[in-house]
Design an enzyme around this catalytic site. Structure first.
Site, short mmCIF file in Angstrom:
data_model
loop_
_atom_site.label_atom_id
_atom_site.label_comp_id
_atom_site.label_asym_id
_atom_site.label_seq_id
_atom_site.Cartn_x
_atom_site.Cartn_y
_atom_site.Cartn_z
N GLY A 260 53.10 69.47 36.56
CA GLY A 260 52.41 69.89 37.78
C GLY A 260 51.00 69.35 37.81
O GLY A 260 50.65 68.44 37.06
N ASN A 261 50.17 69.90 38.68
CA ASN A 261 48.76 69.52 38.71
C ASN A 261 47.92 70.72 39.17
O ASN A 261 48.46 71.78 39.45
CB ASN A 261 48.52 68.29 39.59
CG ASN A 261 48.95 68.53 41.01
OD1 ASN A 261 48.38 69.37 41.70
ND2 ASN A 261 49.98 67.82 41.47
N TYR A 262 46.61 70.54 39.25
CA TYR A 262 45.70 71.67 39.48
C TYR A 262 45.48 72.02 40.95
O TYR A 262 44.61 72.84 41.25
CB TYR A 262 44.34 71.37 38.84
CG TYR A 262 44.40 71.26 37.34
CD1 TYR A 262 44.68 72.37 36.57
CD2 TYR A 262 44.17 70.04 36.69
CE1 TYR A 262 44.75 72.28 35.18
CE2 TYR A 262 44.23 69.94 35.32
CZ TYR A 262 44.52 71.07 34.56
OH TYR A 262 44.57 70.97 33.20
N SER A 263 46.21 71.44 41.87
CA SER A 263 45.97 71.76 43.28
C SER A 263 46.26 73.25 43.53
O SER A 263 47.31 73.77 43.16
CB SER A 263 46.85 70.90 44.18
OG SER A 263 46.74 71.35 45.51
N ALA B 67 49.05 67.41 46.66
CA ALA B 67 48.94 66.54 45.49
C ALA B 67 50.35 66.39 44.93
O ALA B 67 50.83 67.23 44.16
CB ALA B 67 48.00 67.16 44.47
#
Ligand code: PMT
Length: 404
Positions: free
Chosen positions: A208-211, A277
């Site tokens: 995943g990512n930090y969005s 994102a």
């Protein structure tokens, strides 16, 4: 335009509070439902009895109603309102609003309000000109509040200068104009992607990512408030959209799910804003059981490329549709953003600067540069995400929709 609108009229303790009575009368006459909230010092200038007689509602001042002990919910009031107008707004109330000093019902409601907030300052000329006040007003503007400038004239001190609360008729006209122009996306259908995507590794893990979704959700609220029919395709985030916000939310998890929801809907949209994102890769060989740590073998993930959603929509976009992308770059920011804009056939791209600490993933603020196809650029200062959303939608309305 004010007919049927829910308006909170906040009154703080200044001599101009007497003008709030006329303002209340005009709002009610225009068909608005008005809830008055008065600060304790506001009551020194004007009585709640007068205000409740005119508004047809009990006036709220304290957190609790003394005779019943019931709690006045600033959160419910904040959700109820279509607009909040604070008139008069004294130097002290402006300072409390700017710095979140929530020691009275008016400020707690202001902090909970989702609707636009209009502030009509009223104070002596030197107080208005003081750096403290000008800085506090600048802060309020940067949070997306509207300042209804005071007029020049004779003040309570008998001095002449700027500080007189704007006349009630002009405040009503200001609100009316706002509601008229704020419907500048009426009849438009807007697709917005937001948040991260999660690409499964096994039943318990993902890439995943930090969005956080803050930027995309804020854009959805801005478009809906301006009259658009909004569809928000959201990755996994903790943010919520209220039923009353008029936004259709479609929750997805992976990039491929986001792509298929976007492809299915894009044909009917006037505007699409790609704020999510999206993971560039997904795991091609997702394990159907949890990958165990005990095994000596270090697992290797086989990755495959996620299709670019913005570019896919860019290929089928018609001349009547507006497609906007975001760019998140760590180096050669503007050059890379421009390349993305061309490659994905976007109308314009919003570059987030990651050089600024309070910008990009998870932050409340963003520092953006809007880059158009002709390479023209507009740079903005670091602003709260709602103010960034307003700036982006203003560009859509003023530079793209007007040429239709
Ligand atoms: O959610 P927040 O915490 O508020 O943070 C907001 C944000 C930083 C995530 C947001 O403002 C932002 O910049 N979103 C785009 C992030 C990104 O993926 O940028 P990119 O440069 O990798 O992609 C360029 C554009 O292509 C973006 O519009 C993206 O949505 C789109 N894209 C990318 C990959 C892909 N497979 N499909 C896409 O549509």
């Amino acid at each position: 335009m004010l007919n049927g609108k829910h308006i909170i009229l906040g009154i703080s303790g200044g001599i101009a509070a007497y003008k709030s009575v006329a303002l209340l009368r005009l709002l009610v006459k225009a068909g608005a439902e008005v809830q008055v909230i008065i600060t304790p010092s506001g009551k020194e200038f004007i009585t709640p009895v007068t205000l409740s007689a005119l508004s047809g509602k009990p006036v709220i001042s304290e957190f609790f109603t003394a005779n019943t002990g019931s709690w006045n919910s600033h959160v419910d009031l904040g959700l109820w309102a279509d607009a909040m107008i604070i008139a008069p707004a004294t130097a002290s109330t402006i300072a409390k609003m700017a710095h979140g000093i929530a020691d009275n019902m008016l400020i707690t409601t202001y902090l909970s309000a989702k609707a636009p907030v209009f502030v009509a300052p009223s104070m002596d000329l030197d107080m208005f000109a003081h750096h403290t006040t000008t800085n506090n007003i600048a802060l309020l503007k940067s949070y997306g509040n509207f300042i209804i400038e005071p007029a020049e004239g004779e003040l309570a001190s008998h001095l002449i200068g700027k500080g007189r609360m704007e006349e009630p008729e002009n405040i009503v006209a200001y609100l009316d104009t706002y509601f008229r122009s704020s419907q500048d996306l009426k009849g438009k259908r807007v697709l917005i992607t937001a948040g991260p995507t999660y690409e499964k590794i096994d039943p318990v893990r993902f890439i995943g990512n930090y969005s956080s979704g803050k930027m995309g959700y804020s854009l959805a609220h801005e478009c809906a408030a301006r009259g658009a029919k909004v569809t928000l395709i959201s990755g996994p985030v903790s943010l919520k959209v209220e039923d009353t916000d008029g936004i259709e939310v479609i929750k997805i998890e992976s990039g491929r799910e986001m792509l298929s929801e976007c492809e299915a809907r894009f044909g009917k949209m006037d505007i699409a804003i790609m704020c999510a994102a999206v993971a560039d890769y997904y795991v091609a060989d997702v394990a159907d059981k949890k990958i165990k740590r005990e095994s000596e073998e270090i697992p290797e993930l086989k990755l495959a490329k996620n299709k670019d959603i913005a570019a896919t929509l860019g290929q089928v976009k018609t001349d009547k549709q507006i497609l906007i992308g975001f760019a998140l770059e760590t180096d050669n920011e503007e050059e890379n953003a421009l390349k993305k804009l061309k490659k994905k056939n976007l109308d314009f791209i919003v570059l987030n600067s990651l050089k600024d600490k309070n910008s990009g993933f998870g932050t409340d603020n963003n520092t953006i540069t809007i880059i158009n196809k002709d390479c023209s650029k507009i740079k903005y200062p670091n602003m709260p995400k709602p103010a960034v959303s307003k700036a982006i939608v203003d560009i859509i309305v003023n530079n793209y929709l007007c040429s239709e």
